[in-house]
Design a protein around this motif. Structure first.
Motif, PDB file in Angstrom:
ATOM      1  N   LEU A   1      28.982  31.833  24.339  1.00  0.00           N
ATOM      2  CA  LEU A   1      28.757  32.713  25.793  1.00  0.00           C
ATOM      3  C   LEU A   1      30.036  32.361  26.556  1.00  0.00           C
ATOM      4  CD1 LEU A   1      27.272  33.824  28.191  1.00  0.00           C
ATOM      5  CD2 LEU A   1      26.032  31.878  28.404  1.00  0.00           C
ATOM      6  N   CYS A   2      30.546  31.121  26.567  1.00  0.00           N
ATOM      7  CA  CYS A   2      31.571  30.716  27.333  1.00  0.00           C
ATOM      8  C   CYS A   2      33.007  31.401  26.943  1.00  0.00           C
ATOM      9  CB  CYS A   2      31.938  28.911  26.920  1.00  0.00           C
ATOM     10  SG  CYS A   2      33.202  28.502  27.893  1.00  0.00           S
ATOM     11  N   LYS A   3      33.143  31.634  25.649  1.00  0.00           N
ATOM     12  CA  LYS A   3      34.268  32.436  25.177  1.00  0.00           C
ATOM     13  C   LYS A   3      34.117  33.578  25.784  1.00  0.00           C
ATOM     14  CE  LYS A   3      34.695  30.377  20.854  1.00  0.00           C
ATOM     15  NZ  LYS A   3      34.874  30.622  19.381  1.00  0.00           N
ATOM     16  N   GLN A   4      32.784  34.196  25.559  1.00  0.00           N
ATOM     17  CA  GLN A   4      32.686  35.846  26.186  1.00  0.00           C
ATOM     18  C   GLN A   4      33.222  35.879  27.476  1.00  0.00           C
ATOM     19  OE1 GLN A   4      28.833  37.210  25.225  1.00  0.00           O
ATOM     20  NE2 GLN A   4      29.402  39.190  26.154  1.00  0.00           N
ATOM     21  N   ILE A   5      32.631  34.687  28.398  1.00  0.00           N
ATOM     22  CA  ILE A   5      33.035  34.941  29.885  1.00  0.00           C
ATOM     23  C   ILE A   5      34.492  34.635  29.937  1.00  0.00           C
ATOM     24  CG2 ILE A   5      32.548  33.777  31.942  1.00  0.00           C
ATOM     25  CD1 ILE A   5      29.863  32.808  30.874  1.00  0.00           C
ATOM     26  N   CYS A   6      35.251  33.866  29.352  1.00  0.00           N
ATOM     27  CA  CYS A   6      36.505  33.992  29.626  1.00  0.00           C
ATOM     28  C   CYS A   6      37.418  35.016  28.943  1.00  0.00           C
ATOM     29  CB  CYS A   6      37.260  32.809  28.541  1.00  0.00           C
ATOM     30  SG  CYS A   6      36.751  31.087  29.055  1.00  0.00           S
ATOM     31  N   TYR A   7      36.909  35.656  28.043  1.00  0.00           N
ATOM     32  CA  TYR A   7      37.541  36.865  27.523  1.00  0.00           C
ATOM     33  C   TYR A   7      37.317  37.975  28.342  1.00  0.00           C
ATOM     34  CZ  TYR A   7      39.409  35.122  23.100  1.00  0.00           C
ATOM     35  OH  TYR A   7      40.102  34.704  22.026  1.00  0.00           O
ATOM     36  N   GLY A   8      36.019  38.144  28.933  1.00  0.00           N
ATOM     37  CA  GLY A   8      35.583  39.184  29.951  1.00  0.00           C
ATOM     38  C   GLY A   8      36.272  39.241  31.032  1.00  0.00           C
ATOM     39  N   VAL A   9      36.272  38.005  31.831  1.00  0.00           N
ATOM     40  CA  VAL A   9      37.022  37.999  32.881  1.00  0.00           C
ATOM     41  C   VAL A   9      38.557  38.479  32.902  1.00  0.00           C
ATOM     42  CG1 VAL A   9      37.684  36.229  34.761  1.00  0.00           C
ATOM     43  CG2 VAL A   9      35.506  36.246  34.024  1.00  0.00           C
ATOM     44  N   LEU A  10      39.179  37.972  31.972  1.00  0.00           N
ATOM     45  CA  LEU A  10      40.681  38.270  31.515  1.00  0.00           C
ATOM     46  C   LEU A  10      40.774  39.878  31.277  1.00  0.00           C
ATOM     47  CD1 LEU A  10      41.827  35.244  29.616  1.00  0.00           C
ATOM     48  CD2 LEU A  10      42.122  35.721  31.879  1.00  0.00           C
ATOM     49  N   ARG A  11      39.875  40.371  30.621  1.00  0.00           N
ATOM     50  CA  ARG A  11      40.135  41.660  30.256  1.00  0.00           C
ATOM     51  C   ARG A  11      39.652  42.689  31.466  1.00  0.00           C
ATOM     52  NH1 ARG A  11      37.062  40.759  24.736  1.00  0.00           N
ATOM     53  NH2 ARG A  11      38.975  40.777  23.365  1.00  0.00           N
ATOM     54  N   ASP A  12      38.656  42.006  32.109  1.00  0.00           N
ATOM     55  CA  ASP A  12      38.342  43.184  33.536  1.00  0.00           C
ATOM     56  C   ASP A  12      39.037  42.380  34.769  1.00  0.00           C
ATOM     57  OD1 ASP A  12      36.992  44.320  31.644  1.00  0.00           O
ATOM     58  OD2 ASP A  12      35.050  43.652  32.302  1.00  0.00           O
ATOM     59  N   TYR A  13      40.040  41.484  34.731  1.00  0.00           N
ATOM     60  CA  TYR A  13      40.309  40.634  35.736  1.00  0.00           C
ATOM     61  C   TYR A  13      40.640  41.631  36.956  1.00  0.00           C
ATOM     62  CZ  TYR A  13      43.061  37.515  38.799  1.00  0.00           C
ATOM     63  OH  TYR A  13      43.701  36.912  39.722  1.00  0.00           O
ATOM     64  N   TYR A  14      41.311  42.737  36.740  1.00  0.00           N
ATOM     65  CA  TYR A  14      41.732  43.368  38.297  1.00  0.00           C
ATOM     66  C   TYR A  14      40.494  43.994  38.929  1.00  0.00           C
ATOM     67  CZ  TYR A  14      46.373  42.500  36.330  1.00  0.00           C
ATOM     68  OH  TYR A  14      47.315  41.673  35.996  1.00  0.00           O
ATOM     69  N   ARG A  15      39.663  44.716  38.062  1.00  0.00           N
ATOM     70  CA  ARG A  15      38.537  45.096  38.730  1.00  0.00           C
ATOM     71  C   ARG A  15      37.547  44.046  39.152  1.00  0.00           C
ATOM     72  NH1 ARG A  15      34.888  49.786  37.618  1.00  0.00           N
ATOM     73  NH2 ARG A  15      36.600  50.960  37.134  1.00  0.00           N
ATOM     74  N   LEU A  16      37.304  42.893  38.533  1.00  0.00           N
ATOM     75  CA  LEU A  16      36.479  41.863  39.262  1.00  0.00           C
ATOM     76  C   LEU A  16      37.091  41.323  40.408  1.00  0.00           C
ATOM     77  CD1 LEU A  16      35.757  39.924  35.723  1.00  0.00           C
ATOM     78  CD2 LEU A  16      34.371  41.485  37.031  1.00  0.00           C
ATOM     79  N   THR A  17      38.399  41.351  40.297  1.00  0.00           N
ATOM     80  CA  THR A  17      39.030  40.916  41.548  1.00  0.00           C
ATOM     81  C   THR A  17      39.078  41.381  42.746  1.00  0.00           C
ATOM     82  OG1 THR A  17      40.659  39.828  40.093  1.00  0.00           O
ATOM     83  CG2 THR A  17      41.392  39.626  42.197  1.00  0.00           C
ATOM     84  N   PHE A  18      38.899  42.778  42.578  1.00  0.00           N
ATOM     85  CA  PHE A  18      38.841  43.866  43.491  1.00  0.00           C
ATOM     86  C   PHE A  18      37.351  43.841  43.999  1.00  0.00           C
ATOM     87  CE2 PHE A  18      36.553  48.006  44.434  1.00  0.00           C
ATOM     88  CZ  PHE A  18      37.445  48.325  45.629  1.00  0.00           C
ATOM     89  N   TYR A  19      36.280  43.752  43.278  1.00  0.00           N
ATOM     90  CA  TYR A  19      34.903  43.348  43.601  1.00  0.00           C
ATOM     91  C   TYR A  19      34.987  42.106  44.494  1.00  0.00           C
ATOM     92  CZ  TYR A  19      33.555  46.566  40.049  1.00  0.00           C
ATOM     93  OH  TYR A  19      33.437  47.618  39.422  1.00  0.00           O
ATOM     94  N   ARG A  20      35.391  41.030  44.014  1.00  0.00           N
ATOM     95  CA  ARG A  20      35.289  39.630  44.651  1.00  0.00           C
ATOM     96  C   ARG A  20      35.955  39.841  46.019  1.00  0.00           C
ATOM     97  NH1 ARG A  20      39.016  35.083  42.509  1.00  0.00           N
ATOM     98  NH2 ARG A  20      40.238  36.680  43.846  1.00  0.00           N
ATOM     99  N   ASP A  21      37.109  40.344  46.342  1.00  0.00           N
ATOM    100  CA  ASP A  21      38.023  40.533  47.461  1.00  0.00           C
ATOM    101  C   ASP A  21      37.541  41.444  48.606  1.00  0.00           C
ATOM    102  OD1 ASP A  21      39.237  38.602  46.145  1.00  0.00           O
ATOM    103  OD2 ASP A  21      41.089  39.719  46.023  1.00  0.00           O
ATOM    104  N   SER A  22      36.668  42.373  47.970  1.00  0.00           N
ATOM    105  CA  SER A  22      35.880  43.366  49.042  1.00  0.00           C
ATOM    106  C   SER A  22      34.857  42.586  49.528  1.00  0.00           C
ATOM    107  CB  SER A  22      35.416  44.590  48.160  1.00  0.00           C
ATOM    108  OG  SER A  22      36.422  45.145  47.466  1.00  0.00           O
ATOM    109  N   LEU A  23      34.255  41.537  48.793  1.00  0.00           N
ATOM    110  CA  LEU A  23      33.162  41.079  49.268  1.00  0.00           C
ATOM    111  C   LEU A  23      33.463  39.733  50.177  1.00  0.00           C
ATOM    112  CD1 LEU A  23      30.930  41.378  46.320  1.00  0.00           C
ATOM    113  CD2 LEU A  23      30.495  42.538  48.233  1.00  0.00           C
ATOM    114  N   VAL A  24      34.266  39.005  49.742  1.00  0.00           N
ATOM    115  CA  VAL A  24      34.903  37.817  50.489  1.00  0.00           C
ATOM    116  C   VAL A  24      36.352  38.097  50.837  1.00  0.00           C
ATOM    117  CG1 VAL A  24      35.444  35.328  50.077  1.00  0.00           C
ATOM    118  CG2 VAL A  24      33.948  36.378  48.765  1.00  0.00           C
ATOM    119  N   THR A  25      36.252  38.546  52.310  1.00  0.00           N
ATOM    120  CA  THR A  25      37.515  39.367  52.794  1.00  0.00           C
ATOM    121  C   THR A  25      38.331  38.104  53.124  1.00  0.00           C
ATOM    122  OG1 THR A  25      35.911  39.450  54.743  1.00  0.00           O
ATOM    123  CG2 THR A  25      36.712  41.389  53.642  1.00  0.00           C
ATOM    124  N   ARG A  26      37.805  36.958  53.550  1.00  0.00           N
ATOM    125  CA  ARG A  26      38.625  35.806  53.932  1.00  0.00           C
ATOM    126  C   ARG A  26      39.010  34.990  52.842  1.00  0.00           C
ATOM    127  NH1 ARG A  26      36.875  31.061  57.430  1.00  0.00           N
ATOM    128  NH2 ARG A  26      34.798  31.799  56.519  1.00  0.00           N
TER     129      ARG A  26
END
Lengths: 167, 434
Positions: free
Chosen positions: B45-70
C-alpha cells in the motif's frame, strides 16, 4: 480463554523488571501464542510479556509484510551493537503516540527459542529496533523514557484522562 | 511495538524525492536474491501511494493548491505531502473515501502534528465536495492534463508529434513484469510450465526468444528457481540488445557501463565461451552485478572504475549501454519526471558522446559496437549517433532488425507501450577501414 489485556502507561506494573525464564514448558509456549494473538489483533509488530502483566523474560515479534513470520525470544541478551537508526516508534502500551527514538541499527543477540535451545542471531533495521524496544519492556523501560520530561508528562496526562473516561 | 504507519512512511519517502531530490528505489526493484527479509520494503500500500503520488503529481498538486490557497511555512512541508497522499487515496485507491480520509487524518499523530488533524480533515472533505468541478478544471492546463512537466512534454511532442500523447499515457501506467529465462539451464516451455504450477500465468513474446511476460507482477522470491539462476527480471526491450552483438565463441567483449548487469549476464547466457570484461563506475552497483553473476552461475572480469579512465587493449565487440535520462522507463521510475530538467539532457548527451568516443578507441577494425539507452529523446539517441557517424570516416551504421519499434536512419527507437515494452534505443555500428 479470555484474550490478554495489554497494560497501558502510566501503569506502574510496566515498571517491574522481568525475571529470566528457567524452564521452557507448555505453559510458557501457550502464553507466547496468546501473546502473538494479542499482538496481531492490536495490531502490533512486537509484544513483551511485561505488557500483559507476566514478568518473565519472554517476547514475541513479527515484522514480516504478510504477518506470517512470528518469532519467539526467551531470555534475550544483546551481545553486540553497531550504527544508529532513528525511527518513529509507537507502543501498544502508549496508544496513539509516536515519537522518534534513536536505537542501534545492527545488533547481535543470544536468546532461547521455543524448543528451549540457546541460539544467537543478527538483526538489523526495523527488526533490530523492535527487539530493542521489547527488551526495554523486560527491564521496566518504555520508549517515552527517551523523550523530554515535558513530552512524557503531556502523554501521561492525556492517557490518564482517556483511561478515566473509559472507566 | 506498533507497526510503522504506511502514510507516514510514504510521506517520508516522498519528502526525499520532492525536497531533497533523492531518487526513489525500492529493494525489490533491484531484483537481487535472496531478499534479505529483515530490511524489508515498505508495504504494498505504501509503495502504491508513493508511485501514485509521483505519477499524478501535477494533477494532485493542482487539487491541493486550489483548496489550500495559502502557502504553508516550509516547516509544514510534510503536511503538504500528506495532503497529496490523501487526495491520491481518495481518487485512486479501491476503498471508500472516508477510509482514506481517516487514515490520512490519523497520520498527523504519527507526524507529531495532531494539531493539524482538523485542517487535513477539512481540506480532504472539501476536496470530496468539489471534486467534479476541480477535475474539469484540471484538464485545462496541459501539465495537469498529462501529468508531465512542461519541458518534457515539449521535447516529446517535438520528437514524436504523433506518439507523444501515447508515450505520456504509457508513462503513467504501471509497467508489466517480464522475465528473461536462462536458456543455458531450461527452456521457455518448461519454465512457463513451472510458473504455471506456482500459480503464475505468463506469455511468451514474439521477437524476444528468452522472454516471458508475467500477467501479474510478483516478488522474485515467488519465481521458481530464481536463486538458482533459472530466470532474471528484465524488460523485453533490454532483452533485444545482447543478441545484436551476434556473439561467437572466443569473442573479446567489453561491457562498458555494465551494472547492475542485466545485459552483461544476458551476453554470457547467450554465449558462455566469450572473454568478457564488465566495467562500471559505481562500486555499489558492481555488487549487484556480482550478485547477479553468482546467482546465474556465470563468470566474467568485473572492473570498478570510470570507463573514461579505462585503457585495456582492444575488443572485437562492445556493448555501450550509457547512463541516460531514463525517459523511456518513467513508468517504472515516476520520480524521473520530477528530478530531471532540460539542462540535464544537454549534460547527459555530452557525457554520452564522450563515452561513445572513448569506447570507439577500444574497438578493433571490423569490430561491432552496440550503443543503447533507455531514453526516448533523440538528443541522447538518434541525433547523437548521427553526429558521431558524420564526424568520423571509420564507421558504418548497420540496421537493427526487430519486430518492435521504428527503424530510424541510425538505429531503432522503441517507445513505451501500455502493458508492453519500455522505451528504448539501440544502434549497431561497425568499425571499418577509413
Amino acid at each position: 480463554m479470555m484474550p490478554l489485556t495489554i497494560l497501558e502507561y502510566p501503569d506502574h506494573r510496566l515498571r517491574i523488571r522481568a525475571k529470566p525464564v528457567t524452564t521452557v514448558n507448555g505453559n510458557l509456549i501457550t502464553l507466547a501464542h496468546r501473546m502473538l494473538d494479542a499482538m496481531y489483533v492490536a495490531p502490533g509488530i512486537g509484544l513483551a510479556a511485561t505488557q500483559v502483566n507476566v514478568h518473565r523474560q519472554l517476547l514475541v515479534l513479527d515484522v514480516s509484510e504478510d504477518r506470517n513470520d512470528p518469532l519467539i525470544l526467551i531470555n534475550p541478551v544483546i551481545t553486540a551493537r553497531e550504527g544508529e537508526l532513528e525511527t518513529n516508534e509507537g507502543c501498544l502500551s502508549v496508544p496513539g503516540y509516536y515519537e522518534p527514538v534513536i536505537r542501534s541499527e545492527n545488533i547481535r543477540l543470544d536468546a532461547v527459542n521455543s524448543d528451549g535451545e540457546t541460539f544467537s542471531m543478527d538483526a538489523n533495521g526495523l527488526l533490530a529496533v523492535c527487539i530493542q524496544h521489547e527488551i526495554d519492556h523486560l527491564k521496566g523501560k518504555l520508549f517515552v523514557d527517551y523523550l523530554s520530561l515535558t513530552k512524557r508528562q503531556i502523554i501521561r496526562k492525556k492517557l490518564l484522562k482517556q483511561q478515566k473516561q473509559r472507566d | 511495538m506498533t507497526e510503522p504507519n504506511e502514510y507516514e512512511t510514504a510521506v517520508n519517502l516522498l519528502a526525499g524525492v520532492l525536497q531533497h531530490g533523492k531518487p526513489l528505489i525500492f529493494r525489490d526493484q533491484r531484483h537481487v536474491a535472496p531478499l534479505d527479509t529483515q530490511k524489508r520494503d515498505p508495504t504494498p500500500l505504501c509503495k502504491q501511494i508513493c508511485y501514485g503520488v509521483l505519477r499524478d503529481y501535477y494533477r494532485l498538486t493542482f487539487y491541493r493548491d486550489s483548496l489550500v490557497t495559502r502557502k504553508l511555512p516550509s516547516k509544514q512541508a510534510d503536511l503538504e505531502i500528506l495532503l497529496l497522499c490523501g487526495i491520491y487515496s481518495i481518487c485512486s485507491l479501491k476503498r471508500p473515501a472516508h477510509t482514506s480520509v481517516n487514515a490520512t487524518v490519523q497520520t498527523t499523530r504519527h507526524l507529531n502534528k495532531a494539531w493539524a488533524s482538523g485542517f487535513i480533515n477539512g481540506v480532504l472533505r472539501n476536496f470530496i465536495r468539489r471534486r467534479n468541478d476541480l477535475e474539469k478544471r484540471a484538464d485545462e492546463s496541459t501539465e495537469t492534463r498529462w501529468n508531465h512537466p512542461e519541458w518534457l512534454q515539449k521535447s516529446l511532442r517535438c520528437a514524436w508529434p504523433e506518439d507523444a500523447e501515447n508515450i505520456m499515457v504509457a508513462n503513467n501506467d504501471p509497467a508489466p513484469m517480464t522475465l528473461r529465462i536462462n536458456l543455458q539451464k531450461t527452456d521457455i516451455a518448461r519454465y512457463q510450465q513451472q510458473l504455471m504450477s506456482s500459480g503464475l500465468k505468463s506469455t511468451p513474446i514474439a521477437g524476444a526468444p528468452s522472454a516471458l511476460q508475467l500477467h501479474t507482477a510478483v516478488s522474485v522470491d515467488r519465481l521458481p528457481g530464481f536463486s538458482d539462476g533459472f530466470a532474471s527480471v528484465q524488460d523485453e526491450a533490454s532483452q533485444l540488445v545482447a543478441p545484436l552483438l551476434s556473439l561467437e565463441p572466443g569473442d573479446k567483449v567489453l561491457d562498458a557501463c555494465a551494472a547492475p548487469g542485466g545485459k552483461t549476464c544476458h551476453l554470457l547466457e547467450i554465449e558462455p565461451e566469450i572473454r568478457l570484461q564488465a566495467v562500471d563506475v559505481d562500486p555499489e552497483r558492481i555488487r549487484y552485478l556480482d550478485d547477479n553473476l553468482r546467482r546465474l552461475g556465470l563468470n566474467c572480469d568485473t572492473v570498478s572504475g570510470n570507463f573514461l579512465d579505462y585503457e585495456n587493449g582492444l575488443f572485437n565487440k562492445i556493448l555501450l549501454d550509457v547512463p541516460c535520462s531514463a525517459t523511456g522507463i518513467i513508468r517504472r521510475h515516476p520520480d524521473i519526471k520530477l528530478l530531471r530538467n532540460s539542462a540535464d539532457i544537454d549534460k547527459l548527451s555530452d557525457i554520452q558522446t564522450e563515452l561513445l568516443n572513448h569506447a570507439w578507441k577500444h574497438l578493433e577494425t571490423g569490430g561491432l559496437l552496440i550503443y543503447s539507452t533507455c531514453s526516448v529523446l533523440p538528443q541522447e539517441n538518434e541525433q547523437l549517433v548521427y553526429q558521431f557517424v558524420q564526424s568520423r570516416k571509420d564507421v558504418i551504421v548497420l540496421p537493427v532488425d526487430s519486430v518492435r519499434g521504428n527503424a530510424l536512419k541510425s538505429g531503432r527507437q522503441l517507445l513505451p507501450q501500455l502493458q508492453g515494452h519500455d522505451g528504448f534505443y539501440m544502434a549497431r555500428l561497425r568499425k571499418v577501414v577509413p
